[in-house]
Design a protein around this motif. Structure first.
Motif, PDB file in Angstrom:
ATOM      1  N   VAL A  85       5.729   5.618 -64.635  1.00  0.00           N
ATOM      2  CA  VAL A  85       6.942   5.472 -65.722  1.00  0.00           C
ATOM      3  C   VAL A  85       6.873   4.195 -66.580  1.00  0.00           C
ATOM      4  N   ASP A  86       7.374   4.124 -67.582  1.00  0.00           N
ATOM      5  CA  ASP A  86       7.335   2.780 -68.528  1.00  0.00           C
ATOM      6  C   ASP A  86       8.153   1.754 -67.500  1.00  0.00           C
ATOM      7  N   PRO A  87       7.938   0.386 -67.863  1.00  0.00           N
ATOM      8  CA  PRO A  87       8.653  -0.747 -67.532  1.00  0.00           C
ATOM      9  C   PRO A  87      10.173  -0.433 -67.577  1.00  0.00           C
ATOM     10  N   LEU A  88      11.014  -0.837 -66.618  1.00  0.00           N
ATOM     11  CA  LEU A  88      12.425  -0.595 -66.743  1.00  0.00           C
ATOM     12  C   LEU A  88      13.305  -1.922 -66.930  1.00  0.00           C
ATOM     13  N   GLY A  89      14.505  -1.607 -67.247  1.00  0.00           N
ATOM     14  CA  GLY A  89      15.262  -2.823 -67.792  1.00  0.00           C
ATOM     15  C   GLY A  89      15.713  -3.424 -66.169  1.00  0.00           C
ATOM     16  N   TYR A  90      16.159  -4.702 -66.128  1.00  0.00           N
ATOM     17  CA  TYR A  90      16.749  -5.102 -64.972  1.00  0.00           C
ATOM     18  C   TYR A  90      17.620  -4.455 -63.895  1.00  0.00           C
ATOM     19  N   LEU A  91      18.547  -3.681 -64.724  1.00  0.00           N
ATOM     20  CA  LEU A  91      19.628  -3.047 -64.168  1.00  0.00           C
ATOM     21  C   LEU A  91      19.251  -1.537 -63.587  1.00  0.00           C
ATOM     22  N   GLU A  92      18.092  -0.967 -64.547  1.00  0.00           N
ATOM     23  CA  GLU A  92      17.638   0.250 -63.969  1.00  0.00           C
ATOM     24  C   GLU A  92      16.637   0.071 -62.792  1.00  0.00           C
ATOM     25  N   PHE A  93      15.835  -0.967 -62.895  1.00  0.00           N
ATOM     26  CA  PHE A  93      14.843  -1.120 -61.719  1.00  0.00           C
ATOM     27  C   PHE A  93      15.536  -1.399 -60.684  1.00  0.00           C
ATOM     28  N   ASN A  94      16.632  -2.307 -60.613  1.00  0.00           N
ATOM     29  CA  ASN A  94      17.265  -2.468 -59.318  1.00  0.00           C
ATOM     30  C   ASN A  94      18.111  -1.509 -58.752  1.00  0.00           C
ATOM     31  N   TYR A  95      18.409  -0.583 -59.587  1.00  0.00           N
ATOM     32  CA  TYR A  95      19.170   0.863 -59.240  1.00  0.00           C
ATOM     33  C   TYR A  95      18.092   1.481 -58.125  1.00  0.00           C
ATOM     34  N   LEU A  96      17.038   1.714 -58.806  1.00  0.00           N
ATOM     35  CA  LEU A  96      15.859   2.270 -58.201  1.00  0.00           C
ATOM     36  C   LEU A  96      15.655   1.567 -56.780  1.00  0.00           C
ATOM     37  N   VAL A  97      15.483   0.288 -56.865  1.00  0.00           N
ATOM     38  CA  VAL A  97      15.169  -0.489 -55.512  1.00  0.00           C
ATOM     39  C   VAL A  97      16.402  -0.204 -54.390  1.00  0.00           C
ATOM     40  N   GLU A  98      17.798  -0.439 -55.003  1.00  0.00           N
ATOM     41  CA  GLU A  98      18.793  -0.326 -53.980  1.00  0.00           C
ATOM     42  C   GLU A  98      18.764   1.062 -53.318  1.00  0.00           C
ATOM     43  N   ASN A  99      18.552   2.126 -54.011  1.00  0.00           N
ATOM     44  CA  ASN A  99      18.567   3.436 -53.387  1.00  0.00           C
ATOM     45  C   ASN A  99      17.374   4.000 -52.884  1.00  0.00           C
ATOM     46  N   ALA A 100      16.274   3.097 -52.876  1.00  0.00           N
ATOM     47  CA  ALA A 100      14.936   3.691 -52.252  1.00  0.00           C
ATOM     48  C   ALA A 100      14.859   3.806 -50.830  1.00  0.00           C
ATOM     49  N   PHE A 101      13.981   4.766 -50.422  1.00  0.00           N
ATOM     50  CA  PHE A 101      13.701   4.651 -48.975  1.00  0.00           C
ATOM     51  C   PHE A 101      12.988   3.542 -48.499  1.00  0.00           C
ATOM     52  N   ALA A 102      12.017   3.294 -49.442  1.00  0.00           N
ATOM     53  CA  ALA A 102      11.146   1.668 -49.338  1.00  0.00           C
ATOM     54  C   ALA A 102      10.422   1.363 -50.589  1.00  0.00           C
ATOM     55  N   VAL A 103      10.316   0.205 -50.694  1.00  0.00           N
ATOM     56  CA  VAL A 103       9.629  -0.404 -51.709  1.00  0.00           C
ATOM     57  C   VAL A 103       8.095  -0.933 -51.282  1.00  0.00           C
ATOM     58  N   ILE A 104       7.106  -0.510 -52.023  1.00  0.00           N
ATOM     59  CA  ILE A 104       5.891  -0.909 -51.920  1.00  0.00           C
ATOM     60  C   ILE A 104       5.196  -1.614 -53.045  1.00  0.00           C
ATOM     61  N   THR A 105       4.950  -2.993 -52.791  1.00  0.00           N
ATOM     62  CA  THR A 105       4.756  -4.035 -54.194  1.00  0.00           C
ATOM     63  C   THR A 105       3.823  -5.074 -53.653  1.00  0.00           C
ATOM     64  N   ASP A 106       3.326  -5.808 -54.880  1.00  0.00           N
ATOM     65  CA  ASP A 106       2.460  -6.728 -54.591  1.00  0.00           C
ATOM     66  C   ASP A 106       3.303  -8.122 -55.400  1.00  0.00           C
ATOM     67  N   SER A 107       4.556  -7.923 -55.675  1.00  0.00           N
ATOM     68  CA  SER A 107       5.272  -9.041 -56.447  1.00  0.00           C
ATOM     69  C   SER A 107       6.018  -9.794 -55.206  1.00  0.00           C
ATOM     70  N   GLY A 108       6.262 -11.161 -55.513  1.00  0.00           N
ATOM     71  CA  GLY A 108       6.877 -12.087 -54.700  1.00  0.00           C
ATOM     72  C   GLY A 108       8.557 -11.812 -54.755  1.00  0.00           C
ATOM     73  N   GLY A 109       8.925 -11.613 -55.997  1.00  0.00           N
ATOM     74  CA  GLY A 109      10.441 -11.739 -56.302  1.00  0.00           C
ATOM     75  C   GLY A 109      10.808 -10.479 -55.782  1.00  0.00           C
ATOM     76  N   ILE A 110      10.265  -9.406 -55.920  1.00  0.00           N
ATOM     77  CA  ILE A 110      10.839  -8.067 -55.481  1.00  0.00           C
ATOM     78  C   ILE A 110      11.121  -7.965 -53.797  1.00  0.00           C
ATOM     79  N   THR A 111      10.256  -8.749 -53.195  1.00  0.00           N
ATOM     80  CA  THR A 111      10.343  -8.931 -51.761  1.00  0.00           C
ATOM     81  C   THR A 111      11.787  -9.608 -51.346  1.00  0.00           C
ATOM     82  N   GLU A 112      12.210 -10.632 -52.269  1.00  0.00           N
ATOM     83  CA  GLU A 112      13.692 -11.170 -52.184  1.00  0.00           C
ATOM     84  C   GLU A 112      14.520 -10.378 -52.351  1.00  0.00           C
ATOM     85  N   GLU A 113      14.494  -9.381 -53.483  1.00  0.00           N
ATOM     86  CA  GLU A 113      15.640  -8.569 -53.883  1.00  0.00           C
ATOM     87  C   GLU A 113      15.567  -7.559 -52.876  1.00  0.00           C
ATOM     88  N   ALA A 114      14.754  -6.843 -52.561  1.00  0.00           N
ATOM     89  CA  ALA A 114      14.605  -5.724 -51.711  1.00  0.00           C
ATOM     90  C   ALA A 114      15.152  -6.160 -50.266  1.00  0.00           C
TER      91      ALA A 114
END
Length: 364
Positions: free
Chosen positions: A262-291
């Motif tokens: 999907v296209d890049p998402l806005g902040y509120l939409e992306f973190n909705y996905l993260v909060e409700n996810a089974f898990a996050v797979i990433t190579d970002s530093g900041g997302i590890t903090e939020e998750a």
């Protein structure tokens, strides 16, 4: 009157500056002798990568946009320095605040110091030890010339002390990204579109990849995605695609029924996905903090991290960049044996208030 120039360059910066701006505004309303200018360097110029964040996080329009997007690292650095020098000469502050570790952080700190203006580095002191990452060089150079350091962890404090920074210049305040997360959590919004209508909480993955080690070599990118698909047990995977990654994916023609690019998402939409996810797979530093703070399992596709506290006290694990490493982590995850968030000190939503309080104490 304390005059401050606050710099934002790329997408991660916006989450870090928003609470500082809001805290400054509150203090000004109460009569504090503060004045600030917001400078957007233009490093990220795609609407989804920058503009939406200003709207969603209630950040005012920048007082100046340097328009320095595009080009190589060196071209961006040079463009930001030239434009920021003009900005500072026209509007000289007492303090320049830079955040994070992007090209703009480096370029603006150098420019300010050459004009004998104090620099404060928000998120100072974090280190991965990996000099193949441009961000690590940006951190090291910025920290070598900054006057004050607003830090996120005891690990960062110790890194600065080890490099010879005086204790009185290190201000342990917490994490402004978490200020933003906690302030906006009630506003998280399900992304629009048919694809997201059937979302079931805790029954999908969120995937992000943008680092050169994972996406620049097509063979590596394909092998990593194949490994993720294999371990996902056909659970849906939502993959907001960074512009860097989109080019490689096009060439590879990757298609899997459960992989939704999907296209890049806005902040509120992306973190909705993260909060409700089974898990996050990433190579970002900041997302590890939020998750971690949202207690969502996080698998990091890197060989190192500058945010070790997310491993010690958070939900993050380092998988590495070898696709073969992924299987045991996915197996552990699928068996429900992942660790929980333990709580990271001072990640409490009050970091920006501590930062502004310290600025008033030093410069007021």
């Amino acid at each position: 009157m304390v005059k401050i120039t606050l710099v934002a360059g790329a997408r991660p910066n916006f989450m870090k500056i928003a609470p500082i701006i809001h805290s400054l505004q509150r203090h000004i309303t109460k009569g504090a002798k503060l004045n600030f200018r917001l400078v957007h360097t233009g490093q990220h110029y795609d609407k989804k990568m920058s503009g939406d964040f200003f709207d969603q996080l209630n950040i005012p329009e920048p007082d100046a946009n340097l328009g320095a997007g595009g080009g190589s690292q060196a071209e961006q650095t040079a463009a930001v320095m030239i434009a920021f020098e003009k900005e500072l000469l026209a509007n000289k502050p007492d303090l320049v605040i830079v955040v994070g570790d992007v090209t703009s952080t480096l370029a603006c700190s150098i420019t300010a110091k050459k004009l004998c203006i104090d620099v404060a580095h928000v998120e100072g002191g974090i280190r991965s030890g990996d000099l193949t990452m441009p961000e690590e060089i940006n951190r090291m150079v910025t920290d070598s010339i900054s006057d004050h350091f607003f830090t996120t962890s005891e690990i960062a404090n110790q890194n600065l002390l080890n490099s010879g920074v005086a204790q009185e210049r290190i201000h342990y305040v917490g994490n402004t990204m978490i200020d933003t997360l906690l302030a906006n959590r009630s506003k998280f919004t399900k992304p629009e579109g048919e694809l997201f209508d059937a979302l079931e909480a805790k029954k999908y993955f969120v995937l992000t990849m943008h680092r050169p080690a994972n996406v620049d070599q097509e063979g590596q990118l394909k092998a990593m995605i194949d490994a993720i698909i294999e371990g996902s047990q056909n659970m849906p995977i939502f993959f907001p695609v960074h512009p860097r990654t989109a080019k490689s994916l096009e060439n590879l023609g990757i298609t899997y029924s459960n992989l939704h690019m999907v296209d890049p998402l806005g902040y509120l939409e992306f973190n909705y996905l993260v909060e409700n996810a089974f898990a996050v797979i990433t190579d970002s530093g900041g997302i590890t903090e939020e998750a971690s703070v949202m207690n969502v399992p996080c698998l990091t596709l890197r060989d190192n991290t500058e945010r070790a506290e997310t491993i010690h006290l958070g939900t993050n694990e380092l998988v590495g960049t070898n696709p073969q490493n992924l299987a045991p982590f996915m197996g552990k995850l699928m068996k429900g044996k992942w660790k929980s968030y333990q709580g990271i000190p001072l990640w409490d939503g009050k970091t920006a208030e501590r930062i502004v309080g310290k600025i008033l104490e030093i410069y007021g």
